[in-house]
Scaffold this motif. Structure first.
Motif, PDB file in Angstrom:
ATOM      1  N   LEU A 238       0.823  -1.210   0.000  1.00 45.46           N
ATOM      2  CA  LEU A 238       0.000   0.000   0.000  1.00 45.46           C
ATOM      3  C   LEU A 238       0.857   1.260   0.000  1.00 45.46           C
ATOM      4  N   PHE A 239       2.120   1.137   0.376  1.00 49.76           N
ATOM      5  CA  PHE A 239       3.032   2.274   0.430  1.00 49.76           C
ATOM      6  C   PHE A 239       3.926   2.362  -0.806  1.00 49.76           C
ATOM      7  N   GLN A 240       3.668   1.537  -1.809  1.00 47.49           N
ATOM      8  CA  GLN A 240       4.491   1.570  -3.016  1.00 47.49           C
ATOM      9  C   GLN A 240       4.234   2.846  -3.809  1.00 47.49           C
ATOM     10  N   THR A 241       5.274   3.333  -4.455  1.00 44.09           N
ATOM     11  CA  THR A 241       5.162   4.575  -5.230  1.00 44.09           C
ATOM     12  C   THR A 241       4.207   4.452  -6.405  1.00 44.09           C
ATOM     13  N   THR A 242       3.901   3.225  -6.801  1.00 35.83           N
ATOM     14  CA  THR A 242       3.000   3.011  -7.945  1.00 35.83           C
ATOM     15  C   THR A 242       1.531   3.175  -7.565  1.00 35.83           C
ATOM     16  N   GLN A 243       1.230   3.258  -6.285  1.00 28.00           N
ATOM     17  CA  GLN A 243      -0.153   3.438  -5.855  1.00 28.00           C
ATOM     18  C   GLN A 243      -0.634   4.848  -6.220  1.00 28.00           C
ATOM     19  N   PRO A 244      -1.948   5.019  -6.428  1.00 28.36           N
ATOM     20  CA  PRO A 244      -2.484   6.358  -6.708  1.00 28.36           C
ATOM     21  C   PRO A 244      -2.167   7.319  -5.563  1.00 28.36           C
ATOM     22  N   GLY A 245      -1.881   8.569  -5.901  1.00 31.23           N
ATOM     23  CA  GLY A 245      -1.537   9.550  -4.874  1.00 31.23           C
ATOM     24  C   GLY A 245      -2.597   9.727  -3.823  1.00 31.23           C
ATOM     25  N   SER A 246      -3.880   9.651  -4.223  1.00 33.09           N
ATOM     26  CA  SER A 246      -4.979   9.823  -3.265  1.00 33.09           C
ATOM     27  C   SER A 246      -4.951   8.737  -2.192  1.00 33.09           C
ATOM     28  N   LEU A 247      -4.644   7.500  -2.602  1.00 31.66           N
ATOM     29  CA  LEU A 247      -4.564   6.389  -1.646  1.00 31.66           C
ATOM     30  C   LEU A 247      -3.314   6.501  -0.792  1.00 31.66           C
ATOM     31  N   LEU A 248      -2.193   6.825  -1.413  1.00 31.69           N
ATOM     32  CA  LEU A 248      -0.937   6.963  -0.669  1.00 31.69           C
ATOM     33  C   LEU A 248      -1.060   8.001   0.446  1.00 31.69           C
ATOM     34  N   PHE A 249      -1.633   9.127   0.114  1.00 31.88           N
ATOM     35  CA  PHE A 249      -1.778  10.186   1.112  1.00 31.88           C
ATOM     36  C   PHE A 249      -2.584   9.690   2.312  1.00 31.88           C
ATOM     37  N   GLU A 250      -3.710   9.018   2.062  1.00 34.91           N
ATOM     38  CA  GLU A 250      -4.562   8.534   3.158  1.00 34.91           C
ATOM     39  C   GLU A 250      -3.855   7.458   3.979  1.00 34.91           C
ATOM     40  N   VAL A 251      -3.111   6.577   3.317  1.00 37.19           N
ATOM     41  CA  VAL A 251      -2.377   5.525   4.022  1.00 37.19           C
ATOM     42  C   VAL A 251      -1.301   6.138   4.917  1.00 37.19           C
ATOM     43  N   LEU A 252      -0.658   7.180   4.446  1.00 33.87           N
ATOM     44  CA  LEU A 252       0.372   7.857   5.238  1.00 33.87           C
ATOM     45  C   LEU A 252      -0.235   8.596   6.431  1.00 33.87           C
ATOM     46  N   VAL A 253      -1.385   9.199   6.252  1.00 33.58           N
ATOM     47  CA  VAL A 253      -2.090   9.828   7.374  1.00 33.58           C
ATOM     48  C   VAL A 253      -2.420   8.773   8.426  1.00 33.58           C
ATOM     49  N   PHE A 254      -2.873   7.619   7.977  1.00 36.52           N
ATOM     50  CA  PHE A 254      -3.202   6.508   8.869  1.00 36.52           C
ATOM     51  C   PHE A 254      -1.973   6.074   9.662  1.00 36.52           C
ATOM     52  N   ALA A 255      -0.848   5.919   8.970  1.00 40.47           N
ATOM     53  CA  ALA A 255       0.396   5.498   9.633  1.00 40.47           C
ATOM     54  C   ALA A 255       0.835   6.529  10.670  1.00 40.47           C
ATOM     55  N   GLU A 256       0.714   7.808  10.334  1.00 41.03           N
ATOM     56  CA  GLU A 256       1.100   8.856  11.281  1.00 41.03           C
ATOM     57  C   GLU A 256       0.235   8.813  12.541  1.00 41.03           C
ATOM     58  N   VAL A 314       9.213  11.693  10.785  1.00 43.88           N
ATOM     59  CA  VAL A 314       9.464  12.459  12.015  1.00 43.88           C
ATOM     60  C   VAL A 314       8.796  11.784  13.200  1.00 43.88           C
ATOM     61  N   SER A 315       7.562  11.328  13.007  1.00 44.46           N
ATOM     62  CA  SER A 315       6.837  10.669  14.100  1.00 44.46           C
ATOM     63  C   SER A 315       7.542   9.392  14.544  1.00 44.46           C
ATOM     64  N   LEU A 316       8.026   8.611  13.585  1.00 46.67           N
ATOM     65  CA  LEU A 316       8.724   7.364  13.920  1.00 46.67           C
ATOM     66  C   LEU A 316      10.060   7.650  14.601  1.00 46.67           C
ATOM     67  N   GLN A 317      10.760   8.674  14.152  1.00 43.05           N
ATOM     68  CA  GLN A 317      12.029   9.011  14.753  1.00 43.05           C
ATOM     69  C   GLN A 317      11.857   9.515  16.179  1.00 43.05           C
ATOM     70  N   CYS A 318      10.770  10.268  16.390  1.00 41.85           N
ATOM     71  CA  CYS A 318      10.461  10.731  17.751  1.00 41.85           C
ATOM     72  C   CYS A 318      10.204   9.539  18.665  1.00 41.85           C
ATOM     73  N   SER A 319       9.566   8.518  18.100  1.00 44.61           N
ATOM     74  CA  SER A 319       9.303   7.312  18.878  1.00 44.61           C
ATOM     75  C   SER A 319      10.608   6.676  19.331  1.00 44.61           C
ATOM     76  N   GLN A 320      11.597   6.647  18.450  1.00 46.19           N
ATOM     77  CA  GLN A 320      12.903   6.081  18.806  1.00 46.19           C
ATOM     78  C   GLN A 320      13.644   6.964  19.810  1.00 46.19           C
ATOM     79  N   ASP A 321      13.503   8.265  19.669  1.00 47.27           N
ATOM     80  CA  ASP A 321      14.211   9.194  20.544  1.00 47.27           C
ATOM     81  C   ASP A 321      13.769   9.058  21.992  1.00 47.27           C
ATOM     82  N   VAL A 322      12.469   8.801  22.206  1.00 44.12           N
ATOM     83  CA  VAL A 322      11.983   8.659  23.583  1.00 44.12           C
ATOM     84  C   VAL A 322      12.166   7.240  24.090  1.00 44.12           C
TER      85      VAL A 322
END
Length: 340
Positions: A238-256, A314-322
């Motif tokens: 779902l995070f592949q660059t070949t996915q439609p931008g609309s889907l990628l954006f929503e998947v990334l929001v979900f991950a964040e 940034v969110s994942l890196q913050c997770s590692q920092d704490v």
């Protein structure tokens, strides 16, 4: 004494004429009643065209009076109709709600209840049109609480019927509502179905599913159920660059939102355990390749995808920092090497 044969035949013809006239009059009356009942229960012909409904809306603005079109359609829905007629009537009602705002606002909760009852119809097309109509009515504030009452039924439909159009209609409706807490137990039960829709190959349904999951990820009592939900081994596709931008954006929001949720003090207070095929392990587990996918998305052609990918990093890196990783398995590596 006797009557001649010609005269007898003449009387017989007269009787036949009288009986025929009476029968004919009765037939005409019954035909009139049938036609009248049919006209009463049929939507006006012009409702088949959105142009006609738009014309009614313009006329109302010009003359300041209701067309009565929406009320006629709702009345016709109460009559006995076949599946095709019900589907077409609901489709026309949806158009009217969007275009005839004043008439839609004048409707009542009984009208919402009538439309909601169509969700129990045996025909999927009727269910889909009823979902679309409820979605249209959800744009009117006073009906939202009444429409929320159908949330559990909608969740049942999208989790038990594998139909992409129904999934889209049902999820669009749910995404337009603020789901009450009493729906959360049902949401837990349908979480696997939502995850399956997300991993299907129908983009419109996937986008609606991920939007709902992103909303639910912000609920403390549902976060673990989402993270521990089983996913396919190729979930990161779902995070592949070949996915439609609309889907990628929503998947990334979900991950964040998932990352932020698991880093919250409330969630960190508990040591959670996840199954090996869980969403948590796919995204945040020791063997996850999410970091590689994110780095590739930083140079995506669409700017909003780039920005959102950076937010997740940034969110994942913050997770590692704490030093927090709310999993039964302790991390042995960082998401991103310093050289990256």
């Amino acid at each position: 004494m006797g009557m001649s044969i010609p005269r007898c035949l003449g009387h017989l013809d007269i009787r036949k004429g009288v009986v025929g006239l009476a029968t004919g009059a009765g037939f005409v009356y019954l035909l009139y009643k049938a036609i009248r009942a049919g006209i009463k229960c049929q939507p006006p012909l012009c409702t088949a065209s959105p142009i006609c409904i738009a014309r009614l809306a313009v006329e109302r603005e010009r003359h300041g009076r209701d067309s009565g079109e929406l009320r006629r359609l709702l009345n016709s829905l109460e009559c006995k109709q076949d599946e095709y007629a019900k589907s077409m009537i609901l489709h026309s009602i949806t158009r009217c709600v969007y275009l005839l705002e004043a008439e839609a606002s004048a409707c009542t909760n009984d009208d919402i209840r009538l439309v909601g009852s169509m969700l129990d119809d045996n025909d999927n097309s009727v269910k889909i049109q009823a979902l679309n109509t409820l979605k249209a009515f959800s744009g009117i504030r006073k009906f939202r609480l009444k429409i929320q009452e159908h949330s559990i039924k909608v969740l049942e439909l999208i989790s038990t019927i594998w139909d992409s159009e129904l999934h889209i209609a049902g999820l669009r409706l749910l995404n337009s509502l603020s789901l009450p807490d009493y729906v959360h137990p049902q949401l837990r039960r349908v979480m696997p179905a939502l995850m399956e829709i997300l991993q299907s190959d129908y983009i419109l349904a996937q986008v609606q599913a991920i939007r709902l999951l992103s909303y639910l990820a912000q609920k403390n009592d549902l976060l673990y159920d989402i993270l521990n939900c089983q996913v396919h081994s190729n979930f990161l596709n779902l995070f592949q660059t070949t996915q439609p931008g609309s889907l990628l954006f929503e998947v990334l929001v979900f991950a964040e939102r998932l990352s932020e949720g698991q880093n919250s003090p409330h969630y960190r207070a508990v040591k959670w355990h996840y199954n090996e095929q869980s969403l948590h392990e796919a995204l945040f587990g020791d063997e996850s390749r999410l970091a590689d996918r994110l780095l590739a998305l930083v140079i995506h052609p669409e700017e909003e995808v780039q920005i959102q990918a950076c937010k997740v990093i940034v969110s994942l890196q913050c997770s590692q920092d704490v030093g927090v990783r709310p999993s039964s398995c302790r991390p042995s590596h960082s998401y991103f090497n310093s050289g990256e």
